[in-house]
Design an enzyme around this catalytic site. Structure first.
Site, PDB file in Angstrom:
ATOM      1  N   THR A   1       0.829  -1.205   0.000  1.00  0.00           N
ATOM      2  CA  THR A   1       0.000   0.000   0.000  1.00  0.00           C
ATOM      3  C   THR A   1       0.864   1.256   0.000  1.00  0.00           C
ATOM      4  O   THR A   1       0.614   2.190  -0.774  1.00  0.00           O
ATOM      5  CB  THR A   1      -0.912   0.019   1.238  1.00  0.00           C
ATOM      6  OG1 THR A   1      -1.637  -1.209   1.302  1.00  0.00           O
ATOM      7  CG2 THR A   1      -1.887   1.179   1.162  1.00  0.00           C
ATOM      8  N   THR A   2       1.878   1.300   0.874  1.00  0.00           N
ATOM      9  CA  THR A   2       2.762   2.455   0.950  1.00  0.00           C
ATOM     10  C   THR A   2       3.552   2.629  -0.337  1.00  0.00           C
ATOM     11  O   THR A   2       3.954   3.736  -0.689  1.00  0.00           O
ATOM     12  CB  THR A   2       3.712   2.321   2.155  1.00  0.00           C
ATOM     13  OG1 THR A   2       2.953   1.982   3.312  1.00  0.00           O
ATOM     14  CG2 THR A   2       4.471   3.604   2.416  1.00  0.00           C
TER      15      THR A   2
ATOM     16  N   TYR B   1     -13.335  -4.816  -1.938  1.00  0.00           N
ATOM     17  CA  TYR B   1     -14.502  -4.442  -2.728  1.00  0.00           C
ATOM     18  C   TYR B   1     -15.500  -5.591  -2.883  1.00  0.00           C
ATOM     19  O   TYR B   1     -16.594  -5.537  -2.329  1.00  0.00           O
ATOM     20  CB  TYR B   1     -14.146  -3.867  -4.106  1.00  0.00           C
ATOM     21  CG  TYR B   1     -15.377  -3.344  -4.812  1.00  0.00           C
ATOM     22  CD1 TYR B   1     -16.019  -2.205  -4.338  1.00  0.00           C
ATOM     23  CD2 TYR B   1     -15.922  -4.013  -5.898  1.00  0.00           C
ATOM     24  CE1 TYR B   1     -17.179  -1.745  -4.938  1.00  0.00           C
ATOM     25  CE2 TYR B   1     -17.077  -3.560  -6.510  1.00  0.00           C
ATOM     26  CZ  TYR B   1     -17.709  -2.420  -6.025  1.00  0.00           C
ATOM     27  OH  TYR B   1     -18.850  -1.986  -6.618  1.00  0.00           O
TER      28      TYR B   1
ATOM     29  N   TYR C   1      -2.391 -10.034   4.909  1.00  0.00           N
ATOM     30  CA  TYR C   1      -2.507  -8.632   5.303  1.00  0.00           C
ATOM     31  C   TYR C   1      -3.975  -8.326   5.576  1.00  0.00           C
ATOM     32  O   TYR C   1      -4.793  -8.337   4.660  1.00  0.00           O
ATOM     33  CB  TYR C   1      -1.944  -7.733   4.205  1.00  0.00           C
ATOM     34  CG  TYR C   1      -1.956  -6.248   4.493  1.00  0.00           C
ATOM     35  CD1 TYR C   1      -2.133  -5.735   5.778  1.00  0.00           C
ATOM     36  CD2 TYR C   1      -1.758  -5.343   3.458  1.00  0.00           C
ATOM     37  CE1 TYR C   1      -2.127  -4.375   6.017  1.00  0.00           C
ATOM     38  CE2 TYR C   1      -1.752  -3.973   3.687  1.00  0.00           C
ATOM     39  CZ  TYR C   1      -1.942  -3.488   4.966  1.00  0.00           C
ATOM     40  OH  TYR C   1      -1.951  -2.143   5.189  1.00  0.00           O
TER      41      TYR C   1
ATOM     42  N   ARG D   1      -9.495  -0.595   4.757  1.00  0.00           N
ATOM     43  CA  ARG D   1      -9.315  -0.459   3.311  1.00  0.00           C
ATOM     44  C   ARG D   1     -10.112  -1.494   2.517  1.00  0.00           C
ATOM     45  O   ARG D   1     -10.475  -1.230   1.372  1.00  0.00           O
ATOM     46  CB  ARG D   1      -7.831  -0.578   2.939  1.00  0.00           C
ATOM     47  CG  ARG D   1      -7.010   0.665   3.255  1.00  0.00           C
ATOM     48  CD  ARG D   1      -5.598   0.517   2.718  1.00  0.00           C
ATOM     49  NE  ARG D   1      -4.783   1.689   2.998  1.00  0.00           N
ATOM     50  CZ  ARG D   1      -4.600   2.716   2.157  1.00  0.00           C
ATOM     51  NH1 ARG D   1      -5.202   2.708   0.979  1.00  0.00           N
ATOM     52  NH2 ARG D   1      -3.821   3.726   2.488  1.00  0.00           N
TER      53      ARG D   1
ATOM     54  N   LYS E   1       0.124  -9.675   8.641  1.00  0.00           N
ATOM     55  CA  LYS E   1       0.273  -8.267   8.995  1.00  0.00           C
ATOM     56  C   LYS E   1      -1.089  -7.818   9.493  1.00  0.00           C
ATOM     57  O   LYS E   1      -2.030  -7.663   8.714  1.00  0.00           O
ATOM     58  CB  LYS E   1       0.721  -7.452   7.785  1.00  0.00           C
ATOM     59  CG  LYS E   1       0.817  -5.955   8.038  1.00  0.00           C
ATOM     60  CD  LYS E   1       1.145  -5.195   6.754  1.00  0.00           C
ATOM     61  CE  LYS E   1       1.159  -3.697   7.009  1.00  0.00           C
ATOM     62  NZ  LYS E   1       1.401  -2.919   5.757  1.00  0.00           N
TER      63      LYS E   1
ATOM     64  N   ILE F   1       5.505  -4.239  10.214  1.00  0.00           N
ATOM     65  CA  ILE F   1       5.687  -3.793   8.831  1.00  0.00           C
ATOM     66  C   ILE F   1       5.302  -2.325   8.840  1.00  0.00           C
ATOM     67  O   ILE F   1       4.132  -1.982   8.974  1.00  0.00           O
ATOM     68  CB  ILE F   1       4.865  -4.636   7.850  1.00  0.00           C
ATOM     69  CG1 ILE F   1       5.402  -6.084   7.854  1.00  0.00           C
ATOM     70  CG2 ILE F   1       4.926  -4.047   6.444  1.00  0.00           C
ATOM     71  CD1 ILE F   1       4.621  -7.037   6.970  1.00  0.00           C
TER      72      ILE F   1
END
Length: 296
Positions: A48-49, A111, A137, A142, A165, A207
């Site tokens: 994501t980052t 989604y 994750y 999100r 994570k 992380i």
């Protein structure tokens, strides 16, 4: 006991961009060198980052391959390969395995979401088709879906699923996951400001977004905790908590890239649909960086 991919501080690395929006490999090389010299325990690429949602398949693979070659086996390179499309997650995971990644990071389906049974089938399907350890994750803010502790027990039965994570903000659930799974699943904090609490529950590390700025600090917070110097770990964690929180004043990675630019790393802007930090928040963030003596 399953083999740990890493223990301690892994950086969720930003993807530096040029003014035209293309990947800046010169700065990326500088960032990899910075983390190797700082003692970072693992690099997590194209998560994501690292702006994975706006990277093409080709860019994703090229970035991972570039980092793998630069790291040259000195620390693990964990490549993000998750998708809400199970078939594409397999395709990307296999491509990143071929690119030389040491492990994979796979986000929960977003989604379209899924049920707890769907999590098990989705991740086991992928794990059956790769030969790398997988870290899941879980970030419901999100994705709109959340892995339950009991589901982790079933997921961890696959030999390739070695960790998670955890970024659901639920410490009670995290404690239950660690209690139920034991050594079959390594739990890493996915939120910088929960790193120390999760370590205290038996987590294996973090992380980290914050580590993009101060990798030595987060490395030491983890090392002190694991070495039994919990008071030093606590003091440092609390000292830097304000900065950790500031990096989430806007959607990640907008603030962290702004901070890195202020610090002279020249990481550029985020790709649309993410935009620049507002003038007000930029000014506030600069004040926090000045407080920690990260800018002159």
């Amino acid at each position: 006991m399953k083999r740990l991919v890493f223990t301690g501080s892994g950086v969720a690395l930003v993807t530096p961009m040029k003014q035209d929006g293309s990947v800046n490999y010169e700065v990326l090389e500088r960032l990899v060198d910075f983390h190797i010299k700082s003692g970072t325990d693992a690099i997590i690429a194209c998560a994501t980052t690292g702006e994975s949602p706006v990277l093409s398949h080709e860019e994703h693979c090229k970035i991972v391959e570039f980092i793998v070659k630069k790291v040259d086996k000195r620390i693990p390179v964990i490549a993000s390969s998750g998708s809400n499309d199970t078939r594409y997650a397999v395709e990307l995971s296999q491509s990143l395995q071929d690119a030389g990644a040491d492990a994979l990071l796979l986000i929960t389906p977003y989604y379209n979401k899924t049920s707890q049974t769907g999590f098990i089938r989705h991740f086991h399907y992928i794990a059956d088709r790769v030969n790398l350890p997988m870290i899941l994750y879980n970030i419901p803010s999100r994705t709109g879906c959340n892995i339950k502790p009991e589901t982790y027990v079933e997921l961890a039965k696959h030999p390739n699923i070695v960790g998670t994570k955890e970024a659901n903000g639920d410490l009670a659930a995290c404690a239950k996951t660690i209690s139920l799974c034991g050594d079959d699943l390594a739990v890493y904090s996915g939120e910088d400001n929960l790193t120390l609490p999760i370590l205290s529950l038996g987590g294996k590390g973090v992380i980290s977004v914050f580590s993009n700025l101060l990798p030595k600090v987060m490395k030491q917070i983890c090392a002190d905790y694991f070495n039994g110097n919990t008071e030093a770990s606590r003091r440092s964690f609390l000292k830097y908590l304000e900065l950790m929180d500031a990096l989430f004043w806007d959607v990640n990675p907008i603030p962290v890239k702004a901070a890195m630019n202020d610090m002279g790393f020249d990481c550029g802007e985020c790709r649309l649909p993410l935009t620049s930090l507002s003038d007000d928040l930029s000014h506030k963030l600069l004040g926090v960086l000045e407080k920690y003596q990260l800018v002159k």
